[in-house]
Design an enzyme around this catalytic site. Structure first.
Site, PDB file in Angstrom:
ATOM      1  CG  LEU A  57      -2.235   0.529   1.242  1.00 46.09           C
ATOM      2  CD1 LEU A  57      -3.046  -0.213   0.198  1.00 46.09           C
ATOM      3  CD2 LEU A  57      -2.878   0.370   2.604  1.00 46.09           C
ATOM      4  CB  CYS A  58       2.593   3.643  -1.342  1.00 43.00           C
ATOM      5  SG  CYS A  58       2.665   3.812  -3.112  1.00 43.00           S
ATOM      6  CG  ASP A  59      -0.596   9.336  -1.506  1.00 41.81           C
ATOM      7  OD1 ASP A  59      -1.411   9.284  -0.571  1.00 41.81           O
ATOM      8  OD2 ASP A  59      -0.581  10.233  -2.356  1.00 41.81           O
ATOM      9  N   GLY A  67       0.349   4.005  -5.229  1.00 45.16           N
ATOM     10  CA  GLY A  67       0.820   2.738  -5.784  1.00 45.16           C
ATOM     11  C   GLY A  67       1.933   2.864  -6.806  1.00 45.16           C
ATOM     12  CB  THR A 104       4.221   0.156  -3.502  1.00 45.13           C
ATOM     13  OG1 THR A 104       3.213   0.987  -3.990  1.00 45.13           O
ATOM     14  CG2 THR A 104       4.444   0.403  -2.037  1.00 45.13           C
TER      15      THR A 104
END
Lengths: 429, 106
Positions: free
Chosen positions: B7-9, B11, B14
């Site tokens: 998960l990141c802000d 994607g 990541t």
């Protein structure tokens, strides 16, 4: 430092996180994002139409004749960029109601109707002025969307809806859910419309522009206001928190609006564009390879680093860095929680911010033409496009790159030396 | 099949991590399905997640994500910043494997 760190992690970060995760702020961000594809494609056509190369313009003129590019402003821009408020009112209301785990689409439609009720119709021509759908009413659209979204949510959650017997299929009874909120929203909008008609403002949009959007835009696009926002962004990143996401969640409506106001002036052929700080100023000029101006750092690591760690990191970071993604540098160098490298990480954006602001205020460098450029557009290309095709934009980006490089140089050089020593085992952590 | 979600802000960074982890998993002959997504898309991916790893830049969401997804039997953790920055697929894959083992035992 330790005490400061503790204060920061226990007090500051939770507050910043709460603001950025605040339901209404998220709804604004997500709702406006809905318009992004249209803004970018509309901008692309503006660049094609106004591409500032004489040979190209002469060729198109000879081939297609006078007014060959009118279709861009008259047919494409009105249906893309200049529809921003209409799209935002739907998108924001839908996102807000979705966030309450309800179906947001009917709420978006109801908000759209309320927004149109508030717009002044020209009864003689039986039409709305197309300008009303553009950036001028963006703040009105956002406020209407949030209020109608909340009204919709309260009515549906309180079950003040028309209930049908259980024997009615759910798909039919669902379509009745929106009836009461729709009626309430439309009655409320009509009342508000008549109230504003009795004031000197005449309509809700003019009132919002004068009382809300003008002061907010002035504050958010002022030198101290935007510099402070940039500082907070860097500070959050320094502690490993996605600062850009948090700061733009709050500032995006203001900076996007400023961008669109510049575009309107650009279209009208204004000699000086109204705003210096806009969305593209922040995203395409301050973020050199990501926030913190880290592309010069990657260049240094790639060309001059002597330690294996930094050489490897340089190779790893260059491809994402070109597209302004810098998590490998921020977490891998690391800059996060590293007081030594945090200094240039915070300092360089503030300095290039100041230089760019001054350069544009003195009209040495061109201002943002207001076209929307994705923030992942490579540096230098973005400078050319964002200024409406001016070499000055590229020059300013080059100047900024050099400034950031000079600020970073002593820090990254000594960090490299330290890593060499670590690798040779002459010092330990 | 082990389903891992990063998960990141939005994607983006990541997704680099996913490539590296998939390469390691392939070398070790593991059956995995690894995806990078944005915070917003998580609800839809929930049915296809055994281990949920947060990029360090969204670490502040850890307690919220734990509260939301641990009751559903998903193991939730954050990726150590240095492993993330240097894109160390090997050790992040190890972390995911360790979490999934703990999850099965509990």
């Amino acid at each position: 430092m330790k005490k400061f760190k503790q204060f920061f992690e226990e007090k500051f970060i939770p507050v910043a996180t709460r603001i950025a995760n605040q339901r209404h702020i998220l709804a604004l961000r997500d709702g406006i994002i809905l318009a992004m594809p249209l803004l970018i494609i509309g901008s692309l056509f503006i660049i094609i139409a106004d591409f500032p190369v004489e040979a190209y313009q002469n060729f198109m003129l000879g081939w297609l004749g006078e007014g060959w590019n009118d279709f861009v402003w008259n047919d494409i821009v009105v249906a893309t960029i200049s529809l921003i408020s209409v799209i935002a009112v739907f998108g924001v209301a839908k996102s807000l109601v979705d966030s309450y785990d309800l179906d947001g689409t009917p709420a978006g439609v109801v908000a759209l109707a309320s927004f149109f009720i508030l717009l002044p119709l020209d009864v003689d021509s039986w039409g709305w002025n197309a300008d009303l759908f553009g950036s001028g009413n963006l703040f009105l659209a956002m406020i209407v969307a949030l209020l109608i979204g909340e009204l919709y949510r309260i009515i549906v959650k309180k079950k003040l809806v028309i209930k049908l017997p259980d024997s009615v299929p759910p798909s039919i009874s669902n379509s009745f859910v929106a009836l009461v909120p729709a009626a309430a929203a439309i009655i409320l909008s009509i009342i508000v419309k008549f109230i504003f008609r009795a004031t000197p403002y005449g309509d809700a949009g003019s009132f919002i522009t004068a009382v809300v959007s003008a002061p907010l835009t002035i504050a958010g696009t002022s030198y101290p206001g935007a510099l402070f926002a940039t500082f907070i962004e860097q500070l959050l990143w320094s502690f490993g928190i996605h600062g850009s996401s948090i700061v733009t969640a709050v500032m995006e409506p203001i900076w996007l609006n400023a961008n669109l106001e510049n575009l309107a002036a650009f279209q009208a052929g204004a000699a000086t564009l109204p705003h210096i700080i806009t969305q593209t100023f922040i995203e395409n000029f301050m973020w050199i390879g990501g926030s913190g101006a880290t592309l010069p750092v990657v260049a240094y690591m790639l060309c001059f680093a002597r330690s294996k760690t930094l050489k490897d990191l340089g190779r790893l970071s260059i491809a994402p860095g070109i597209f302004n993604i810098n998590e490998p540098v921020v977490f891998g160098l690391p800059i996060v929680l590293n007081p030594f490298l945090i200094i240039p990480f915070i300092l360089s954006p503030l300095v290039i911010f100041t230089v760019s602001y001054a350069g544009m205020a003195l009209n040495i460098f061109p201002r943002m033409a207001g076209v929307s450029i994705p923030w992942t557009t490579p540096y230098l290309i973005s400078g050319y496009l964002a200024t409406g095709g001016k070499i000055g934009g590229v020059l300013l980006q080059l100047v900024n790159f050099v400034i950031a490089f000079v600020i970073w140089l002593p820090f990254i050089r000594s960090w490299d030396k330290r890593n060499v020593a670590l690798e040779q085992g002459t010092v330990t952590e | 099949m082990l389903y891992i979600t990063l998960l990141c802000d939005n994607g983006m960074s990541t997704s680099m991590m996913v490539q590296r982890m998939e390469k390691c998993a392939k070398e070790r002959g593991l059956e995995t399905d690894i995806a990078a997504i944005s915070v917003k898309a998580m609800k839809e991916r929930m049915a296809h997640t055994d281990v949920l790893l947060l990029g360090p830049q969204v670490r502040y969401l850890l307690s919220k994500m734990k509260a939301e997804y641990e009751p559903a039997g998903i193991a939730v953790a954050d990726i150590p910043p240095m492993d993330y920055g240097r894109m160390n697929g090997e050790s992040v894959l190890d972390l995911a494997l360790k979490l999934s083992k703990e999850r099965e035992n509990s």
